[in-house]
Enzyme design. Structure first.
Site, PDB file in Angstrom:
ATOM      1  N   HIS A  27       0.657 -45.008 -22.828  1.00  0.00           N
ATOM      2  CA  HIS A  27       0.587 -44.154 -24.021  1.00  0.00           C
ATOM      3  C   HIS A  27       1.499 -44.759 -25.077  1.00  0.00           C
ATOM      4  O   HIS A  27       2.625 -45.178 -24.776  1.00  0.00           O
ATOM      5  CB  HIS A  27       1.020 -42.737 -23.661  1.00  0.00           C
ATOM      6  CG  HIS A  27       1.217 -41.856 -24.849  1.00  0.00           C
ATOM      7  ND1 HIS A  27       0.290 -41.758 -25.846  1.00  0.00           N
ATOM      8  CD2 HIS A  27       2.257 -41.051 -25.209  1.00  0.00           C
ATOM      9  CE1 HIS A  27       0.736 -40.925 -26.774  1.00  0.00           C
ATOM     10  NE2 HIS A  27       1.931 -40.481 -26.403  1.00  0.00           N
ATOM     11  N   ASN A  86       1.662 -42.793 -32.848  1.00  0.00           N
ATOM     12  CA  ASN A  86       1.332 -42.007 -31.656  1.00  0.00           C
ATOM     13  C   ASN A  86       0.093 -41.159 -31.958  1.00  0.00           C
ATOM     14  O   ASN A  86       0.168 -40.210 -32.734  1.00  0.00           O
ATOM     15  CB  ASN A  86       2.534 -41.125 -31.300  1.00  0.00           C
ATOM     16  CG  ASN A  86       2.306 -40.275 -30.057  1.00  0.00           C
ATOM     17  OD1 ASN A  86       1.182 -40.162 -29.568  1.00  0.00           O
ATOM     18  ND2 ASN A  86       3.380 -39.684 -29.551  1.00  0.00           N
ATOM     19  N   CYS A 120      -0.459 -35.542 -24.904  1.00  0.00           N
ATOM     20  CA  CYS A 120      -0.504 -37.011 -24.903  1.00  0.00           C
ATOM     21  C   CYS A 120      -0.956 -37.581 -23.555  1.00  0.00           C
ATOM     22  O   CYS A 120      -1.381 -38.731 -23.477  1.00  0.00           O
ATOM     23  CB  CYS A 120       0.857 -37.581 -25.285  1.00  0.00           C
ATOM     24  SG  CYS A 120       1.347 -37.086 -26.947  1.00  0.00           S
TER      25      CYS A 120
HETATM   26  O1  UT7 Z   1       3.878 -38.558 -27.246  1.00  0.00           O
HETATM   27  C1  UT7 Z   1       4.634 -37.579 -26.626  1.00  0.00           C
HETATM   28  C2  UT7 Z   1       5.901 -38.106 -26.225  1.00  0.00           C
HETATM   29  N1  UT7 Z   1       6.800 -38.250 -27.347  1.00  0.00           N
HETATM   30  C3  UT7 Z   1       7.695 -39.196 -27.299  1.00  0.00           C
HETATM   31  O2  UT7 Z   1       7.669 -39.995 -26.404  1.00  0.00           O
HETATM   32  C4  UT7 Z   1       8.799 -39.228 -28.321  1.00  0.00           C
HETATM   33  C5  UT7 Z   1      10.091 -39.467 -27.616  1.00  0.00           C
HETATM   34  N2  UT7 Z   1      11.245 -39.574 -28.478  1.00  0.00           N
HETATM   35  C6  UT7 Z   1      11.443 -40.625 -29.318  1.00  0.00           C
HETATM   36  O3  UT7 Z   1      10.609 -41.515 -29.433  1.00  0.00           O
HETATM   37  C7  UT7 Z   1      12.753 -40.702 -30.052  1.00  0.00           C
HETATM   38  O4  UT7 Z   1      13.641 -39.740 -29.548  1.00  0.00           O
HETATM   39  C8  UT7 Z   1      12.620 -40.540 -31.590  1.00  0.00           C
HETATM   40  C9  UT7 Z   1      11.937 -41.756 -32.175  1.00  0.00           C
HETATM   41  C10 UT7 Z   1      11.832 -39.288 -31.897  1.00  0.00           C
HETATM   42  C11 UT7 Z   1      14.015 -40.436 -32.210  1.00  0.00           C
HETATM   43  O5  UT7 Z   1      14.785 -41.565 -31.871  1.00  0.00           O
HETATM   44  P1  UT7 Z   1      16.284 -41.379 -31.353  1.00  0.00           P
HETATM   45  O6  UT7 Z   1      16.828 -42.720 -31.157  1.00  0.00           O
HETATM   46  O7  UT7 Z   1      16.235 -40.467 -30.174  1.00  0.00           O
HETATM   47  O8  UT7 Z   1      16.990 -40.744 -32.613  1.00  0.00           O
HETATM   48  P2  UT7 Z   1      17.727 -39.321 -32.734  1.00  0.00           P
HETATM   49  O9  UT7 Z   1      16.761 -38.194 -32.603  1.00  0.00           O
HETATM   50  O10 UT7 Z   1      18.917 -39.333 -31.856  1.00  0.00           O
HETATM   51  O11 UT7 Z   1      18.236 -39.384 -34.236  1.00  0.00           O
HETATM   52  C12 UT7 Z   1      19.243 -40.335 -34.647  1.00  0.00           C
HETATM   53  C13 UT7 Z   1      19.550 -40.094 -36.102  1.00  0.00           C
HETATM   54  C14 UT7 Z   1      19.866 -38.617 -36.417  1.00  0.00           C
HETATM   55  O12 UT7 Z   1      20.872 -38.605 -37.399  1.00  0.00           O
HETATM   56  P3  UT7 Z   1      22.395 -38.313 -36.975  1.00  0.00           P
HETATM   57  O13 UT7 Z   1      22.380 -36.964 -36.297  1.00  0.00           O
HETATM   58  O14 UT7 Z   1      22.755 -39.422 -36.042  1.00  0.00           O
HETATM   59  O15 UT7 Z   1      23.116 -38.345 -38.287  1.00  0.00           O
HETATM   60  C15 UT7 Z   1      18.579 -38.115 -37.021  1.00  0.00           C
HETATM   61  O16 UT7 Z   1      18.781 -37.038 -37.904  1.00  0.00           O
HETATM   62  O17 UT7 Z   1      18.418 -40.419 -36.910  1.00  0.00           O
HETATM   63  C16 UT7 Z   1      18.099 -39.323 -37.777  1.00  0.00           C
HETATM   64  N3  UT7 Z   1      16.647 -39.334 -37.995  1.00  0.00           N
HETATM   65  C17 UT7 Z   1      16.073 -40.070 -38.959  1.00  0.00           C
HETATM   66  N4  UT7 Z   1      16.581 -40.903 -39.872  1.00  0.00           N
HETATM   67  C18 UT7 Z   1      15.703 -41.520 -40.700  1.00  0.00           C
HETATM   68  C19 UT7 Z   1      15.700 -38.660 -37.310  1.00  0.00           C
HETATM   69  N5  UT7 Z   1      14.483 -38.959 -37.814  1.00  0.00           N
HETATM   70  C20 UT7 Z   1      14.680 -39.825 -38.826  1.00  0.00           C
HETATM   71  C21 UT7 Z   1      13.835 -40.498 -39.718  1.00  0.00           C
HETATM   72  N6  UT7 Z   1      14.382 -41.330 -40.628  1.00  0.00           N
HETATM   73  N7  UT7 Z   1      12.485 -40.345 -39.676  1.00  0.00           N
END
Ligand code: UT7
Length: 325
Positions: free
Chosen positions: A252, A282, A115
């Site tokens: 980005h 993204n 990225c």
């Molecule tokens: O381009 C390269 C760089 N990449 C990035 O910058 C990505 C960086 N990371 C992020 O943008 C975020 O971490 C995400 C958008 C990927 C995830 O957001 P988050 O607030 O960190 O959520 P999380 O991973 O802590 O997940 C929270 C909850 C989990 O459930 P539990 O464990 O709380 O029950 C996940 O299983 O959300 C769940 N979850 C979803 N729920 C519905 C994860 N993906 C999804 C989904 N739909 N697509």
């Protein structure tokens, strides 16, 4: 002191015709429009059809940038394509773009910094132009990340999209001042200790397969804001400029929350932030040139404006570049 600067002559982009909404994805995996919008700001993404390979997207974006610059492709003597989704392991996508545009001279190569690839490519082109090693560079960011996704994995498949963007950079004499047009500074960093937080689980030298994207999203998120704000601050310091001098912040486009937290930490006003993540998702190395082109087309970015680009990606790799348009 007079020195060569890499001045933006033209900008262009291309997006695949097909769009996929969050509701479309909710019909395939256990997710919802609400979750995706709240956590990322993404509402839709463009997905390439089988005939739309990375080079096809890159050629279209490059043509648009050349047309915007009003210059002939034959005068380009450097093509750099930032991509992690090349059509083939080799030859490079850059050589395919070169051939597609009918360019027969100069050098062409791919650059892989995920990225952060476009920031790395601008920095690399700038070194060629500033030393006189090339005179006109086509810098392309082109990706078909949809082909790397595990469409059963809701934690990653909702985040990415396909597309391409390009800049034409030309060596022009400057005074060596922050008031010069062109790339004023670039700051590149990497730290391979983090390589297992965002990676593809295959490759020609390991599994012999392309592999699928894997990400520990929370870890990337945690690292992102601190690292990008550091390299943006270092770009300000290197040029004697501040957040107040900035006209546009073009980060980005991975996650709206990361972008806004970074802008707030840097003291960059929200109205200076160019956001396309809602429409594009993204698109990895393509996200910055796509956003630059969107802001040029709608009249926001104008000649003489001070524009900061920054990105972080797998590796981790990250960087910034400050450009006077
Ligand atoms: O381009 C390269 C760089 N990449 C990035 O910058 C990505 C960086 N990371 C992020 O943008 C975020 O971490 C995400 C958008 C990927 C995830 O957001 P988050 O607030 O960190 O959520 P999380 O991973 O802590 O997940 C929270 C909850 C989990 O459930 P539990 O464990 O709380 O029950 C996940 O299983 O959300 C769940 N979850 C979803 N729920 C519905 C994860 N993906 C999804 C989904 N739909 N697509």
């Amino acid at each position: 002191m007079t020195r060569l600067r890499s001045v933006v002559r033209g900008c262009g982009s291309y997006l695949p015709r097909t769009t996929v909404t969050n509701d479309d994805l909710a019909a395939r995996v256990d997710t919802s429009d609400d979750w995706i919008v709240q956590r990322t700001g993404i509402r839709q993404r463009h997905i390439a059809q089988p005939d739309e390979t990375t080079s096809v997207l890159g050629i279209k974006a490059a043509r648009a940038a050349l047309e915007d610059a009003g210059i002939d492709a034959a005068s380009i003597d450097l093509v750099i394509c930032a991509t992690s989704t090349p059509d083939h392991t080799f030859p490079s996508t850059a050589t395919q773009i070169q051939a597609g545009l009918g360019i027969q001279t100069g050098a062409a190569f791919d650059l892989q910094a995920v990225c952060a690839g476009f920031v790395y490519a601008v920095a690399t082109a700038d070194k060629f132009l500033a030393t006189g090693a090339a005179t006109r560079a086509l810098v392309v960011g082109a990706e078909t990340f949809s082909r790397l996704l595990d469409w059963e994995d809701r934690t990653t498949c909702v985040l990415f999209g396909d597309g391409a963007g390009a800049l034409v950079l030309e060596a022009q004499a400057g005074e060596g001042l922050a008031s010069d047009r062109g790339v004023l500074t670039s700051q590149l960093r990497s730290d391979g200790r983090h390589r297992e937080k965002l990676y593809v689980d295959g490759g020609p030298g390991s599994t012999g397969t392309t592999g699928k994207l894997r990400m520990v999203g929370k870890e990337v998120f945690r690292f992102a804001v601190g690292s990008v704000t550091d390299v943006v601050t270092q770009a300000f310091e290197a040029t004697g400029t501040t957040a107040d001098d900035l006209d546009w912040f073009v980060p980005h486009q991975a996650n709206r929350r990361i972008i806004e937290a970074s802008a707030d930490k840097l003291g960059i006003a929200r109205e200076k932030v160019v956001l396309t993540v809602d429409r594009h998702g993204n698109t990895s190395a393509a996200s910055i040139p796509l956003a630059l082109d969107a802001a040029c087309r709608d009249g926001r970015i104008k000649r003489g404006d001070l524009v900061m680009i920054e990105a972080i990606g797998g590796g981790f790799t990250w960087g910034s570049a400050l450009i006077r348009w």
